[in-house]
Design an enzyme around this catalytic site. Structure first.
Site, PDB file in Angstrom:
ATOM      1  N   SER A   1       0.832  -1.192   0.000  1.00 20.11           N
ATOM      2  CA  SER A   1       0.000   0.000   0.000  1.00 20.11           C
ATOM      3  C   SER A   1       0.874   1.252   0.000  1.00 20.11           C
ATOM      4  O   SER A   1       1.653   1.470  -0.932  1.00 20.11           O
ATOM      5  CB  SER A   1      -0.952  -0.044   1.189  1.00 20.11           C
ATOM      6  OG  SER A   1      -1.869   1.033   1.139  1.00 20.11           O
TER       7      SER A   1
ATOM      8  N   ASP B   1      -8.898  -4.564  -6.381  1.00 18.44           N
ATOM      9  CA  ASP B   1      -8.360  -3.658  -5.366  1.00 18.44           C
ATOM     10  C   ASP B   1      -8.531  -2.210  -5.801  1.00 18.44           C
ATOM     11  O   ASP B   1      -8.246  -1.833  -6.945  1.00 18.44           O
ATOM     12  CB  ASP B   1      -6.885  -3.984  -5.134  1.00 18.44           C
ATOM     13  CG  ASP B   1      -6.305  -3.221  -3.957  1.00 18.44           C
ATOM     14  OD1 ASP B   1      -7.039  -2.442  -3.332  1.00 18.44           O
ATOM     15  OD2 ASP B   1      -5.115  -3.402  -3.672  1.00 18.44           O
TER      16      ASP B   1
END
EC number: 3.1.1.116
Length: 1042
Positions: free
Chosen positions: A472, A524
């Site tokens: 991330s 995602d």
């Protein structure tokens, strides 16, 4: 809808958002109305009790208030359910109903005060228990409603609401100068409002200069994003529901089109012929993928004790407690002397969790050198470890875990990368560029890498490689940190898991592919959002809101899993609405953010996708998806795919599970997939036992006109097709009329072995399939995992299914049943160690041996009539025997057995078909494209081994029309071979994840014109002895594998 205007001020709530609050208040007031009516009119009160008399008078007045509230709330419910999201005209009178309801609320407030006075006077002295309890309940209920309304008003209050109303009124009067001033005031007010919200969100943190700058930048970003945008938060929720339905409808429409190259959608991404799957059969590719899975453990460990307890909620706390030494406990050494820990909590939970993470994974050769738990805006926590097993030094950077990390994420402007020689050309995410600079500075100041490479010189740590990993926020920071460290460490590698989409400019992204490998799981959200992506997402959201005609409550309720209901209008309705309602908010769709540089995810992207089963109701058990790994395009992640899993699939432990499931599917399905592939091409599988039993079939009564050869399979379900592995092979010849001469076609066919007849008869089945049907389209997501294997064969195959008994072919066979002879070989034992080439060669030699050792009269059985051979065919045989026939064995009657195997040379047809099967299923570790595997051409040779009459005009028209009319030819199957087994996660080839059956129907390969496809192709010349060419050879459709 747009925010409601009450008291000449815009509020952050829409008039259609009042449905649920009004229903709740209506039910509450109805309940109290019933209870109070029963208490007042159903009970007898003592006339001498003053408290009882006051209760009756107070109760009667409150009954009138409750009745008024119920009427007003019914009106609010009725008005809120009218119109659409942006169609507000039916709800224009809502503000007047609210005025009435607020007036009633004032009266309620007065009665609540009176109730408190009554309780203070009579609660202790009054003997009527019922009166006391009812009065107490009414007062409590009143104050709860009043406090709820006050809290709601504070939440929906818009500080810029008055300026917004003035701006809209000024726009209508076309006062340009005043409009500019009001717009400027509106933007400043919105920025101040967002800054205040961020400070409230981070109220418990100390403010630094860098943090204040982040507040200002993010506040202006939000103010610019929402400027002149008259929608409320519930509109965004409804817009997400509508946008998801629109995306799904578009995907289904694309799959229903015939003229496109998209075969399926996996995790929202289109799968085409050019889609490249990871070739896990390749040892180097498998090692690389395992390396990606391995270093995901380092990225996961960087999250410390919160993620450790999330993964192991039961025993994780006990394991941490055994190793922790709190500030109240006596100090004891917990780490090696060379370990540096910065700003961990008093118990050292983060460092202990990192160590326990590696011990639980049995990674005892990993030494932690440095751990920084310092967390601030633009300053991300990280740790450095030495992996002696892999001989690597690993820098792992933590992802988003705190509000400060969120501020770093939201600072998404483009910033120049501080790399020499590329000033201004390489840009990156500003927040992550600053974080990478902080980590590089920390590594240099603390000399962390020098400590790591000099950790154990006896083991050779000086020569270890450098790896940078992160997830991330950590993934984006790791990718940019790799740019900064690569001049000193040229062999550096970076693994970025779920990196942000707006990270690198195009030039920097292309350069990062040399050393960065990124991983994206499914749908995602984070790899698909950046400033440029948010602009497109904003336009799509506003567009779908304008086109909707349904009430907001129906849209949100229809999004629930058990009540699937599409609220998208029809296309005709959409166009009319768009033209009639565009004037309502003319500037919304034309507003764009400030010109932002497009930024992309870094490196080479491994996209882990899954073939998700069809959605079922909430009461049904959902099947597990099958995971695959493909190479993704960095520029393909430019659209936000709305899905319930778009946030869940960003979690680090979910990403790790997805990576591992790809390996699990591959390991479970490797053997099963090869077996399933052999069943699909069962015409090439002939029993390898030397016994071939020829059975005589009933002779037809009609005139013999053989049209081809068909493989007769049992009509049972394909799921049981492998059960016949131990049965004997049985062949039956049919079509020889008693007392009649055989045609030249039958005579030539009688001289050929059955395997070659099976291969060459495919051309007739293909022609029949072209005339009979078109291949249906289907989406990948509509197939469950348990049936994907059989869908690959029975529902998607267009080529080989024609010789396996397809429904449309059976209709053709029934018309000409009397003129065919059938071959029904049993499927041999499924042995994954045997390639298709081995089976083909052995079967070919076996069939030759059976034909040469037994005369045709024996094959036909006793009592059969031996057909006379035409003179032309006999002359051809004599010429072949004299001429040598081109490389065949010296004697057709002599076949040697070496080590129990037949030693005859196979025919070129079988050799070519064997190479085709091997290249198709990659049995020889070859890789080729679909365009290099198949070509359907029309030979120009005037002769053929099987003399046929001239083709009818309809057959020739089909062949010519197939080159120019794509709809005539079924599209390739919208399925990849990786789902051939429910647990299989592999594809048959890295470059073509499809079956061969569907591709055989493609008459116009990419890159070939119709003239080239109709060009001449010489018939094979190297035929064994005894298989000479017939002088009457006609043009025919053949299949060749390049």
């Amino acid at each position: 809808m747009p925010g409601i205007v009450v008291f000449r001020r815009r509020w952050s709530v829409g008039s259609d958002d009042l449905v649920l609050p009004a229903i709740f208040l209506f039910l509450l007031h109805t309940t109290w109305f019933v209870i109070l009516s029963v208490v007042l009119f159903g009970l007898v009160y003592n006339p001498h009790e003053a408290c009882s008399l006051n209760l009756v008078d107070h109760g009667r007045g409150y009954l009138g208030i409750l009745l008024s509230c119920m009427i007003a709330e019914m009106a609010i419910i009725w008005l809120s359910m009218r119109g659409g999201i942006l169609y507000t005209e039916p709800r224009d009178s809502m503000q007047y109903v609210l005025y009435v309801r607020l007036a009633i609320l004032v009266i309620e407030f007065i009665y609540a005060i009176v109730g408190i006075v009554w309780l203070t006077q009579y609660y202790t002295s009054c003997n009527d228990l019922t009166a006391k309890n009812v009065t107490l309940g009414m007062v409590v209920c009143n104050w709860v409603v009043i406090l709820s309304v006050c809290i709601t008003v504070l939440c929906v209050f818009d500080p810029t609401g008055r300026t917004f109303v003035k701006l809209r009124a000024t726009k209508r009067r076309q006062r340009n100068l005043r409009t500019y001033n009001l717009r400027h005031r509106l933007e400043e007010g919105q920025a101040t409002s967002w800054s205040r919200r961020l400070k409230v969100f981070l109220c418990c943190t100390r403010t630094k200069d860098s943090q204040s700058d982040a507040y200002s930048e993010i506040a202006y970003l939000f103010a610019e994003f929402f400027r002149d945008l008259d929608i409320v938060p519930s509109d965004i929720i409804a817009g997400l529901v509508l946008l998801r339905q629109r995306q799904r409808a578009k995907r289904n429409a694309v799959l229903d089109e015939a003229n496109n190259d998209i075969l399926a959608f996996l995790s929202g991404m289109p799968v085409t012929r050019n889609t490249k799957y990871l070739d896990l059969k390749n040892s180097q590719e498998m090692l690389r993928y395992k390396e990606v899975c391995y270093y995901m453990l380092f990225a996961l460990a960087a999250y410390g004790w919160p993620m450790y307890l999330m993964r192991k909620p039961a025993c994780g706390l006990c394991q941490l407690a055994r190793s922790c030494s709190c500030c109240l406990c006596p100090a004891r050494p917990r780490f090696a002397p060379g370990v540096t820990i910065e700003e961990d909590n008093c118990c050292g939970c983060n460092a202990i969790a990192i160590r326990r993470h590696f011990l639980d994974e049995n990674m005892t050769a990993v030494d932690i050198v440095y751990t920084s738990c310092h967390d601030a805006v633009y300053e991300t926590p990280f740790y450095v470890a030495v992996d002696h097993d892999k001989k690597k030094v690993v820098i792992s950077i933590r992802g988003t875990l705190s509000p400060k990390d969120a501020l770093t994420d939201l600072t998404g402007d483009a910033e120049r990368l501080p790399v020499e020689g590329h000033h201004g050309t390489w840009l990156g995410h500003k927040g992550m560029v600053l974080s990478a600079e902080y980590i590089k500075k920390k590594l240099e100041q603390e000399m962390v890498l020098s400590q790591a490479f000099g950790r154990d010189l006896g083991r050779g740590t000086k020569h270890y490689g450098l790896i940078v990993v992160g997830h991330s926020l950590g993934a984006g920071t790791a990718a940019i940190l790799s740019f900064l460290l690569r001049p000193q460490y040229p062999t550096l590698k970076c693994f970025a898991y779920s990196p942000p989409g707006g990270l690198l400019s195009e030039d920097a992204m292309e350069y990062s592919k040399e050393f960065v490998t990124a991983v994206v799981l499914g749908k995602d959200l984070v790899p698909r959002i950046g400033l440029s992506q948010l602009e497109g997402f904003r336009r799509q959201l506003l567009d779908v809101l304008q086109r909707s005609t349904k009430p907001k409550w129906r849209i949100i309720v229809g999004a629930t899993k058990c009540i699937p209901k599409s609220e998208l209008p029809e296309e005709v309705e959409v166009t009319t609405l768009a033209s009639t309602r565009l004037w309502t908010h003319p500037s919304d769709l034309t507003i764009a953010l400030s010109a932002s540089t497009p930024l992309y995810p870094p490196g080479r992207i491994i996209h882990v996708v899954h073939n998700h089963p069809a959605e079922q109701c909430c009461c049904c058990e959902q099947e597990e998806p099958t995971y695959f790994a493909i190479w993704g395009d960095n520029k393909a992640f430019n659209e936000v795919i709305i899905s319930p899993a778009m946030l869940h699939e960003h979690l680090p432990y979910v990403v790790m599970e997805g990576l591992n499931k790809v390996l699990e599917n591959y390991n479970k399905g490797k053997t099963a997939l090869l077996s399933a592939a052999k069943v699909m091409v069962s015409p090439t599988e002939v029993d390898l036992t030397p016994e071939l039993i020829f059975q005589q079939q009933p002779l037809p009564t009609g005139p013999p006109m053989p049209t081809g050869l068909a493989l007769e399979l049992p009509t049972a379900d394909h799921r049981n097709s492998s059960v016949r592995s131990k049965s004997q092979s049985e062949m039956s010849l049919e079509g020889f009329s008693e007392g009649r001469l055989l045609s030249p076609v039958v005579a030539a066919a009688a001289r050929q072995d059955p395997v070659e007849l099976l291969l060459l008869s495919t051309q007739e089945r293909l022609a029949a399939e072209l005339q009979a049907r078109r291949a249906p389209l289907a989406t990948m997501e509509s197939l469950s995992d348990t049936e994907s294997l059989y869908s690959f064969d029975s529902r998607r195959s267009s080529g080989f299914r024609s010789i396996r008994g397809s429904p449309s072919l059976h209709a053709v066979l029934e018309r000409d049943e009397g003129h065919l002879f059938y071959i029904d070989p049993a499927i041999p034992e499924e042995n994954p160690s045997l390639s298709s080439r081995t089976e083909l060669l052995a079967a070919d030699s076996l069939s030759k041996h059976s034909q040469d050792t037994q005369p045709l009269e024996a094959a036909l059985g006793s009592g059969g009539v031996t057909p006379e051979r035409p003179p032309s065919a006999a002359a051809n045989d004599e010429e072949e025997e004299v001429g040598g026939g081109g490389g065949g064995p010296a004697s057709r009657g002599e076949l040697a057995l070496h080590n129990g195997r037949l030693g005859d040379s196979p025919s070129p047809q079988v050799l070519e078909f064997a190479e085709f099967i091997d290249s198709l299923f990659n049995l020889d570790s070859k890789s080729s494209s679909f365009q290099d595997l198949y070509c359907m051409v029309v030979p120009e040779s005037p002769t053929s081994d099987y003399a046929e009459g001239p083709k009818s005009p309809s057959q020739q028209e089909i062949l010519l029309r197939a080159q120019f009319e794509p709809n005539l030819v079924p599209k390739p199957p919208r399925l990849f071979a990786g789902s051939a087994d429910p647990s299989s996660g592999i594809s048959l080839s890295p470059s073509f994840p499809l079956s061969s059956s569907g591709e055989l129907m493609d008459l116009t390969p990419t890159g070939l014109s119709s003239q080239e496809c109709l060009a001449a192709d010489k018939i094979r010349t190297s035929t064994p002895t005894g298989h000479g060419a017939s002088p009457a050879k006609q043009d025919e459709l053949v299949i060749s594998a390049r």
